[in-house]
Write a protein that holds these residues in place. Structure first.
Motif, PDB file in Angstrom:
ATOM      1  N   THR A 163       0.751  -1.138  -0.191  1.00 54.13           N
ATOM      2  CA  THR A 163      -0.270   0.246  -0.055  1.00 54.13           C
ATOM      3  C   THR A 163       0.476   0.954   0.143  1.00 54.13           C
ATOM      4  O   THR A 163       1.630   1.585   0.859  1.00 54.13           O
ATOM      5  N   LEU A 164       0.375   2.334  -1.041  1.00 54.13           N
ATOM      6  CA  LEU A 164       1.815   3.357  -0.649  1.00 54.13           C
ATOM      7  C   LEU A 164       1.032   4.609  -0.489  1.00 54.13           C
ATOM      8  O   LEU A 164      -0.631   4.761  -0.828  1.00 54.13           O
ATOM      9  N   ARG A 165       1.185   5.404  -0.169  1.00 53.16           N
ATOM     10  CA  ARG A 165       0.557   6.436   0.396  1.00 53.16           C
ATOM     11  C   ARG A 165       0.550   7.783  -0.575  1.00 53.16           C
ATOM     12  O   ARG A 165       1.643   8.272  -0.684  1.00 53.16           O
ATOM     13  N   VAL A 186      -3.002   0.891 -10.652  1.00 56.55           N
ATOM     14  CA  VAL A 186      -3.477  -0.035  -9.516  1.00 56.55           C
ATOM     15  C   VAL A 186      -3.797  -1.435 -10.549  1.00 56.55           C
ATOM     16  O   VAL A 186      -3.727  -2.562 -10.064  1.00 56.55           O
ATOM     17  N   LYS A 187      -4.494  -1.292 -12.181  1.00 54.44           N
ATOM     18  CA  LYS A 187      -5.035  -1.808 -13.151  1.00 54.44           C
ATOM     19  C   LYS A 187      -4.051  -3.162 -13.531  1.00 54.44           C
ATOM     20  O   LYS A 187      -3.615  -3.772 -13.698  1.00 54.44           O
ATOM     21  N   GLU A 188      -2.567  -1.633 -14.206  1.00 52.75           N
ATOM     22  CA  GLU A 188      -1.345  -2.741 -14.083  1.00 52.75           C
ATOM     23  C   GLU A 188      -1.138  -3.559 -12.612  1.00 52.75           C
ATOM     24  O   GLU A 188      -0.447  -4.766 -12.969  1.00 52.75           O
ATOM     25  N   ASN A 189      -0.743  -2.896 -12.219  1.00 55.88           N
ATOM     26  CA  ASN A 189       0.186  -4.010 -11.255  1.00 55.88           C
ATOM     27  C   ASN A 189      -1.394  -3.719  -9.513  1.00 55.88           C
ATOM     28  O   ASN A 189      -1.114  -3.625  -9.143  1.00 55.88           O
ATOM     29  N   PRO A 190      -1.416  -4.978  -9.726  1.00 55.32           N
ATOM     30  CA  PRO A 190      -2.598  -5.516  -8.682  1.00 55.32           C
ATOM     31  C   PRO A 190      -2.913  -5.707  -7.209  1.00 55.32           C
ATOM     32  O   PRO A 190      -3.603  -5.220  -6.236  1.00 55.32           O
ATOM     33  N   ASN A 191      -1.322  -5.943  -7.287  1.00 54.77           N
ATOM     34  CA  ASN A 191      -0.476  -6.309  -5.660  1.00 54.77           C
ATOM     35  C   ASN A 191      -0.407  -5.200  -5.024  1.00 54.77           C
ATOM     36  O   ASN A 191      -0.023  -4.852  -3.938  1.00 54.77           O
ATOM     37  N   VAL A 192      -0.419  -3.456  -4.964  1.00 58.58           N
ATOM     38  CA  VAL A 192      -0.525  -2.295  -5.273  1.00 58.58           C
ATOM     39  C   VAL A 192      -1.662  -1.381  -4.986  1.00 58.58           C
ATOM     40  O   VAL A 192      -2.811  -1.984  -6.205  1.00 58.58           O
ATOM     41  N   LYS A 193      -1.599  -1.230  -3.732  1.00 60.76           N
ATOM     42  CA  LYS A 193      -3.123  -0.297  -3.290  1.00 60.76           C
ATOM     43  C   LYS A 193      -2.456   0.823  -3.142  1.00 60.76           C
ATOM     44  O   LYS A 193      -1.646   1.474  -2.311  1.00 60.76           O
ATOM     45  N   ILE A 194      -3.044   2.417  -3.885  1.00 56.36           N
ATOM     46  CA  ILE A 194      -2.824   3.351  -3.744  1.00 56.36           C
ATOM     47  C   ILE A 194      -3.627   4.580  -2.977  1.00 56.36           C
ATOM     48  O   ILE A 194      -4.627   4.413  -2.572  1.00 56.36           O
ATOM     49  N   GLU A 195      -3.460   4.689  -1.478  1.00 57.19           N
ATOM     50  CA  GLU A 195      -3.934   5.308  -0.544  1.00 57.19           C
ATOM     51  C   GLU A 195      -4.020   6.933  -0.666  1.00 57.19           C
ATOM     52  O   GLU A 195      -2.600   7.188  -0.644  1.00 57.19           O
ATOM     53  N   VAL A 196      -5.233   7.253  -0.931  1.00 58.94           N
ATOM     54  CA  VAL A 196      -4.948   9.070  -2.065  1.00 58.94           C
ATOM     55  C   VAL A 196      -5.718   9.685  -0.450  1.00 58.94           C
ATOM     56  O   VAL A 196      -7.033   9.621   0.226  1.00 58.94           O
ATOM     57  N   GLU A 197      -4.020  10.671   0.542  1.00 59.95           N
ATOM     58  CA  GLU A 197      -5.088  11.160   0.703  1.00 59.95           C
ATOM     59  C   GLU A 197      -5.146  12.659  -0.160  1.00 59.95           C
ATOM     60  O   GLU A 197      -3.720  13.431  -0.442  1.00 59.95           O
ATOM     61  N   ALA A 198      -5.956  13.478  -0.016  1.00 62.26           N
ATOM     62  CA  ALA A 198      -6.191  14.895  -0.688  1.00 62.26           C
ATOM     63  C   ALA A 198      -6.737  16.466  -0.113  1.00 62.26           C
ATOM     64  O   ALA A 198      -7.485  16.061   0.595  1.00 62.26           O
ATOM     65  N   LEU A 199      -5.758  17.145   0.367  1.00 56.71           N
ATOM     66  CA  LEU A 199      -6.502  18.686   0.925  1.00 56.71           C
ATOM     67  C   LEU A 199      -6.372  19.355   0.040  1.00 56.71           C
ATOM     68  O   LEU A 199      -5.380  19.276  -0.843  1.00 56.71           O
ATOM     69  N   ALA A 200      -7.210  20.486   0.395  1.00 53.86           N
ATOM     70  CA  ALA A 200      -7.321  21.582  -0.534  1.00 53.86           C
ATOM     71  C   ALA A 200      -5.709  22.510  -0.326  1.00 53.86           C
ATOM     72  O   ALA A 200      -5.686  22.049   1.058  1.00 53.86           O
ATOM     73  N   GLU A 201      -5.816  23.193  -1.188  1.00 53.37           N
ATOM     74  CA  GLU A 201      -4.285  24.310  -0.850  1.00 53.37           C
ATOM     75  C   GLU A 201      -3.923  24.478   0.543  1.00 53.37           C
ATOM     76  O   GLU A 201      -2.726  24.481   0.906  1.00 53.37           O
ATOM     77  N   PRO A 260       6.076   8.848   6.758  1.00 55.12           N
ATOM     78  CA  PRO A 260       6.619   7.473   5.589  1.00 55.12           C
ATOM     79  C   PRO A 260       5.340   7.479   5.069  1.00 55.12           C
ATOM     80  O   PRO A 260       5.228   6.932   4.290  1.00 55.12           O
ATOM     81  N   VAL A 261       5.012   9.065   4.048  1.00 56.58           N
ATOM     82  CA  VAL A 261       4.675   9.040   3.297  1.00 56.58           C
ATOM     83  C   VAL A 261       5.418   8.846   2.202  1.00 56.58           C
ATOM     84  O   VAL A 261       6.251   8.869   1.644  1.00 56.58           O
ATOM     85  N   ASP A 262       4.638   8.024   0.462  1.00 52.24           N
ATOM     86  CA  ASP A 262       5.591   7.332  -0.503  1.00 52.24           C
ATOM     87  C   ASP A 262       5.540   8.916  -1.646  1.00 52.24           C
ATOM     88  O   ASP A 262       7.019   8.815  -2.786  1.00 52.24           O
ATOM     89  N   VAL A 263       4.323   9.125  -2.238  1.00 52.54           N
ATOM     90  CA  VAL A 263       4.592   9.882  -3.076  1.00 52.54           C
ATOM     91  C   VAL A 263       3.656  11.335  -2.605  1.00 52.54           C
ATOM     92  O   VAL A 263       3.001  11.338  -1.508  1.00 52.54           O
ATOM     93  N   THR A 264       4.821  12.811  -3.266  1.00 53.60           N
ATOM     94  CA  THR A 264       3.513  13.676  -2.384  1.00 53.60           C
ATOM     95  C   THR A 264       3.978  14.721  -4.012  1.00 53.60           C
ATOM     96  O   THR A 264       4.496  14.996  -4.037  1.00 53.60           O
TER      97      THR A 264
END
Lengths: 450, 274
Positions: free
Chosen positions: A54-56, A80-95, A111-115
């Motif tokens: 699970t990626l954040r 995610v469709k191409e890599n079914p083993n990966v789940k991506i948890e999106v956290e989104a906040l306004a500016e 430990p966020v993964d991509v920001t």
């Protein structure tokens, strides 16, 4: 009388306190099992892929159903469709909340993964805190990524690359063709024509140019635009910001301040522009109440946005910022930068999986292509014209491809976070009450403090 | 009362009511206006095509039911904790004699003056260490901490006005200290307790800064997050945001209406009894 009340009250207290206890108990268990799973995941990931991860992902686009948020979500769904083993948890906040929480994450080494990151001062803070992973520019050369030249400028610190840009941002003037045609007013190509046009619009009771004065940055960028049109030099103001020269050394910078003040004095901007935020200024323009809007290329999507009136969309046009008689800058000089982008986080628990996803997202056939196809942004990568572009998209492409020079940065973003604040406030003061001389002094003081 | 004066009084009250209700009316009105209808010159109008689907958006995309449950849990727990703690403390400050009483009271009151922005980062770091981020307690504890000083202040003032004779007779009858506080004092301070409960409720219901800092998991988010699900980087779906705000304000308005009456009742009853 008091007995039943207190009894029911007591049971209510017990119940109310018990509920969150019970719920947190579940939550706590979840957390534990998650971190347990994460530990096994990272172990498995190093052994080989296939195990679920699970990626954040931390984003500033909370609306996932339209605009750039939709592009982001589409790319994530594709991956995610191409890599079914990966789940991506999106956290989104306004500016604003996004920026605040990013600081909290940075301070606590979350430990966020991509920001998502903003270029210049803001990314600089994250980099100096050691939260952002360094990238190898060589990985992103070639056909797969197709980045336009010079787009890494705002993401590079001490010659090291820390993020990749998602958009090409450049300032243009959007205008309402119908308002110009109906009132017999010439679309301006020089500053004098712009002032004439705005006077003519004022006489007809139409706001000449909508301006999001409350946000301040738009006017700071306009100041840089004017200065460039005068000097023909993209770097002068950036050098002054960096401290390699003084703001007073270039007389054009003072002259530009005088011209920007004329915009306010001759009422080019809409009434009460200092109270207008982004949305309000956009609405004034899209409702056909203002003839022009000084804004960035990221608004390419206006032409295909169905929530805007059809009549407005049919009449939307784009022009370059006007030239100034006697100035050395030409219309093809562009104030362009790459504001938003993405970065990898050092604290990531799955660095390899995170980089795989990150690389996939930034491929020219993912973010760049989807962004262009939906018209929600102009990517920082080369893109194929599909033939389905709106007129506005074509005009914007022409402007970008024909650019004689680009600034690479906006001066207010080129320094520290404190400089950004100080310089933008100085612009606000200049337009409301300050003098151009004082303005230059204030910019100098802000630059000296860095 | 002469009819003319009565008439004037009514007009005055209606005007005041209108001023109070206008923002709510406007909110409800614009929640069904299409995006292009915002920023028109009209103040209140019936749109040509009412956008009822904004409410569907709010319910589904805004994840309203889930966030509502979280808001209710967090607010209720905070109110209970705040009331229990501050009633106990107020009693200790007004009725009990102990060393350092005034010093502790001042320290508690200092809490009113601390801006929450200043505590965000340190709290985030501490909560993370304790594993409180992404849990209901991560919101309940700071909300309670913020509410208690003000609640204690209100309740202390109120308790000082209750005559000692009531408690004396209770002590003579052999009541324990807990019995006195929760059976005798608590009912007597009900008007103040309700005031505290309502103000705490409103704070928790609308709080966003701490919520977005301490909560990342979607399953734990509270109602103010719902509005943000419709905010883009540059443009926002105002209609759906307004629909969320209408839905969010309904419980607040109902609760306020119910308890508002209780406050008035409690206050007047106390006044008559002397």
């Amino acid at each position: 009388m008091s007995k039943p009340i207190s009894k029911s009250l007591a049971s209510a207290i017990a119940l109310m306190v018990a509920v969150p206890v019970a719920l947190t108990a579940c939550g706590g268990n979840n957390n534990n099992s998650n971190s347990g799973a994460a530990a096994t995941n990272s172990a498995a990931a190093s052994n080989g892929s296939g195990e679920s991860v699970t990626l954040r992902f931390f984003s500033n686009l909370p609306d996932r159903k339209s605009g750039q948020g939709l592009i982001e979500q589409t790319v994530i769904d594709n991956y995610v469709k191409e890599n079914p083993n990966v789940k991506i948890e999106v956290e989104a906040l306004a500016e604003e909340p996004f920026k605040n929480k990013l600081k909290a994450y940075m301070a606590s080494n979350e430990p966020v993964d991509v920001t998502m990151v903003h270029f210049g001062a803001e990314l600089g803070t994250l980099v100096s805190a050691g939260w952002i992973e360094e990238l190898n520019p060589a990985d992103y050369e070639g056909e797969t990524y197709n980045f336009l030249p010079g787009v890494f400028k705002g993401f590079t610190f001490n010659d090291k690359l820390y993020g990749l840009p998602r958009n090409s941002d450049y300032e243009v003037i959007y205008y309402n063709k119908k308002l110009f045609a109906d009132n017999g007013i010439k679309v301006p190509t020089t500053l004098d024509e712009l002032f004439e046009a705005s006077k003519a619009f004022r006489d007809k009771g139409i706001e000449p140019m909508s301006m999001n004065g409350k946000d301040l940055w738009s006017m700071a960028v306009m100041y840089q635009n004017i200065a460039q049109r005068l000097s023909g030099d993209q770097n002068s103001i950036l050098d002054a910001t960096a401290g390699t020269k003084k703001f007073a050394d270039d007389a054009n910078l003072l002259e530009a301040a005088k011209i920007l003040k004329r915009f306010a004095d001759e009422k080019v901007f809409n009434t009460a522009y200092m109270t207008m935020d982004y949305g309000a200024s956009q609405n004034l323009f899209t409702q056909g109440k203002a003839a022009m809007w000084y804004m960035g290329s990221w608004e390419a999507g206006m032409a295909s946005n169905e929530s805007l009136p059809q009549e407005f969309r049919d009449n939307l046009g784009v022009i370059q910022f006007p030239t100034i008689t006697g100035g050395k800058g030409i219309a093809d000089d562009l104030i362009a930068w790459n504001g938003g982008g993405y970065a990898l986080v050092k604290a990531s628990k799955h660095p390899e999986e995170a980089k795989k996803f990150f690389d996939y997202m930034m491929r020219a056939d993912q973010w760049a292509k989807i962004a262009w196809d939906t018209g929600a942004a102009v990517p920082a990568q080369k893109y194929e014209l599909t033939g389905n572009e709106t007129e506005v998209q074509k005009q914007l492409t022409d402007i970008l491809l024909n650019a004689a020079s680009t600034s690479g940065m906006t001066f207010n973003d080129a320094g520290t976070a404190a400089f950004k604040d100080a310089s933008q406030n100085a612009v606000g003061k200049l337009l409301t009450s300050g003098s151009p001389e004082k303005f230059i002094e204030e910019l100098q003081a802000a630059a000296d403090k860095q | 009362m002469r009819p003319s004066r009565k008439w004037m009084l009514w007009t005055f009250f209606l005007l005041v009511a209108l001023v109070q209700l206008f923002p709510l009316l406007w909110l409800a009105n614009f929640s069904i206006v299409e995006a292009s209808g915002f920023f028109t010159d009209k103040i209140l109008f019936w749109p040509d095509a009412p956008q009822w689907h904004n409410y569907v958006n709010a319910w589904v995309d805004g994840k309203f039911p889930r966030y509502l449950l979280n808001s209710v849990v967090v607010s209720a727990a905070t109110i209970i904790l705040t009331v229990v703690i501050s009633v106990s403390m107020a009693y200790a400050f007004t009725r009990m004699q102990w060393k350092g009483r005034s010093v502790v009271y001042s320290i508690i009151l200092l809490g009113i003056m601390i801006p929450i922005h200043a505590t965000l980062l340190p709290n985030f770091a501490i909560f993370k260490e304790l594993g409180l981020t992404n849990s209901y307690w991560g919101l309940i504890l700071p909300y309670t901490a913020v509410s208690v000083p003000f609640a204690t202040f209100i309740l202390t003032g109120f308790m000082k006005s209750i005559p000692l004779a009531v408690e004396e007779s209770a002590v003579v009858d052999g009541a324990s200290i807990y019995r006195i506080v929760f059976r005798i004092i608590l009912p007597l301070t009900m008007p103040a307790v309700v005031t505290v409960a309502v103000s705490t409720f409103l704070t928790c219901w609308n709080e966003f800064i701490m919520a977005y800092t301490f909560i990342s998991k979607d399953a734990l988010k509270t109602l103010p997050f719902s509005v943000m699900n419709f905010a883009g980087q540059y443009s926002s779906d105002y209609g759906s945001q307004f629909a969320v705000m209408v839905l969010t304000s309904i419980p607040a308005v109902i609760i306020y209406a119910i308890f508002n009456e209780k406050i008035t009742k409690g206050v007047t009853a106390g006044a008559v009894k002397g």
